[in-house]
Write an enzyme that holds these catalytic residues in place. Structure first.
Site: not given
Ligand code: GLU
Length: 456
Positions: A137, A177
């Site tokens: 992340k 996100d």
């Molecule tokens: N931010 C999204 C999540 O919390 C998607 C992450 C992604 O597609 O890599 O899963």
């Protein structure tokens, strides 16, 4: 037996207590991270006591320490020529089952604690999708609110200039996100390509003309509703005719609403950080199109919906006081606290499905469980987004694009498989503990890969 970092391990209860005390000591002040770990450890520790190989190899201790966390300076210039400095991050949590994978968040609240909670959760979520994705992340404390397009572009380029050194299509693949959507991904992908001269699927959530996948925009919200449908079908019920309250009005909320409307449910509330709107007639497809345009293109406030359609706007309040059958927290972490859970239960809520990451506090989750409310935890319910990111990676590697029908069908299959995994580990007679099921199912796959690699 190996020496546990965190003291007494004679019983699951004692170990959990010492483990959490130790984790808090090693990660001082990171309250969101502590919360996310506790929520998982409550299910996983008793399971580890029945499967001592995880315990003796310190798997939980290893899964709560990221592989690495990178922080860096992001320097950019606004439209007036003023210089700004923000902090950029990428936390690479675990690549046991695939390249690091997870979104980027641009929001003033972003700090290491928030990114570690999100990265930690991502390990279990990505594992549940059945696709080969590790967990990471990242993001920045940059506030996109009120910034011009050009300012967003300059920030994204500056952020990617450093981030590009730490990612790669087989190494770490970020996505969006909160505060990072199609516009930001495009600016960042353009910058990556400029720096590396390499057209590869290093980001997901890309535009359709340059390697993006159909249905990626809709995937998180659609997936949450598909998962809800399976939970209801399991007890012989359905979404049709259900009164639904959704918090948020961004990407996840928009497409959760769209799917609920399609399936015959009635959405009566949406919100943003300013308050919520209450539409007793139900938000229909046309009104929802207005919301999507308002939020995605005009970047306006949900209050404008109330003015346009002549419905109440309740300022500075969350929508949990509105009577509903199904509640969908789709805004942000800790937006549903114990008092909110109490009101929802008093008003007869039957199911809560988390579209956002960790929107419910631990006390709220316990309260739902005590009152037999069906509870779909984020790592299962919102896994559809990252699942389609995984399918975007597949399509990029194969240099092909699937149709929307094909991607949507795969999304439905994945959400069903996640539901099956929750039943496998969370079913106790007639009752299904979806939190326990998702935590253990997500854990086992990553833990087994880690065991297979030996001590690394
Ligand atoms: N931010 C999204 C999540 O919390 C998607 C992450 C992604 O597609 O890599 O899963």
């Amino acid at each position: 037996m190996s020496k546990h970092l965190y003291g007494d391990y004679s019983t699951p209860e004692k170990f959990l207590q010492c483990f959490m005390a130790g984790l808090i000591k090693r990660n001082p002040g990171e309250v969101e991270f502590h919360q996310a770990v506790k929520e998982v450890a409550e299910s996983v520790v008793p399971f580890m006591f029945e499967h001592k190989e995880y315990f003796s190899n310190l798997i939980l201790e290893r899964m709560t320490e990221p592989d690495r966390s990178v922080t860096f300076r992001v320097c950019w210039e606004d439209d007036q020529g003023n210089v700004h400095v923000n902090r950029g991050y990428r936390v690479q949590f675990n690549n046991a089952i695939g390249p690091y994978k997870g979104g980027l968040r641009f929001h003033p609240s972003v700090n290491l604690s928030i990114l570690k909670f999100l990265g930690f959760e991502q390990q279990f979520k990505n594992s549940l999708t059945t696709l080969p994705m590790g967990a990471g992340k990242g993001g920045s404390d940059f506030n996109p609110k009120g910034k011009s397009n050009r300012e967003i572009m300059r920030f994204c380029q500056a952020y990617m200039t450093e981030l590009s050194k730490h990612i790669g299509e087989n190494m770490d693949v970020p996505a969006g996100d909160i505060g990072v959507g199609a516009r930001e991904i495009s600016y960042m992908f353009g910058q990556y390509k400029r720096i590396n001269d390499n057209f590869v699927g290093v980001l997901t959530g890309k535009g359709i003309s340059f390697g993006g996948s159909l249905i990626r925009t809709e995937a998180t919200g659609f997936g949450t509703v598909y998962f809800t449908q399976h939970m209801l079908n399991h007890i012989g019920d359905s979404i049709k005719g259900k009164r639904c309250v959704i918090s948020g009005s961004g990407n996840v909320a928009q497409y959760a609403a769209k799917k609920i409307i399609e399936l015959g449910g009635k959405v009566v509330a949406l919100s943003d950080s300013g308050g919520y709107i209450l539409d007793e007639d139900g938000i229909d497809s046309e009104k929802l199109e207005y919301v999507i345009d308002l939020k995605t293109n005009k970047r306006g406030r949900i209050e404008e919906y109330a003015q346009k359609y002549g419905v109440p706007f309740i300022a500075n309040k969350r929508p949990w006081e509105v009577k509903c059958d199904l509640a969908f927290p789709c805004a942000t972490q800790n937006e549903l606290e114990l008092e909110d859970a109490q009101i929802l239960v008093k008003n007869g809520v039957m199911l809560v499905a988390e579209g956002a990451n960790m929107p419910s506090t631990i006390d709220a989750i316990h309260y739902f469980k005590e009152h037999k409310v069906l509870f779909a935890p984020a790592k299962a319910a919102n896994a559809g987004g990252v699942a389609i990111s995984g399918l975007e990676m597949t399509q990029n590697s194969m240099r092909i694009s699937w149709t929307s029908e094909e991607v949507d069908q795969r999304l439905q299959d994945i959400m069903k498989s996640i539901h099956d995994q929750c039943l496998k580990y969370g079913k106790n007679g007639e009752v299904v503990d979806y939190l326990k099921g998702a935590n253990i199912a997500g854990f086992v796959k990553v833990a087994d890969a880690m065991l297979a690699y030996g001590v690394v």
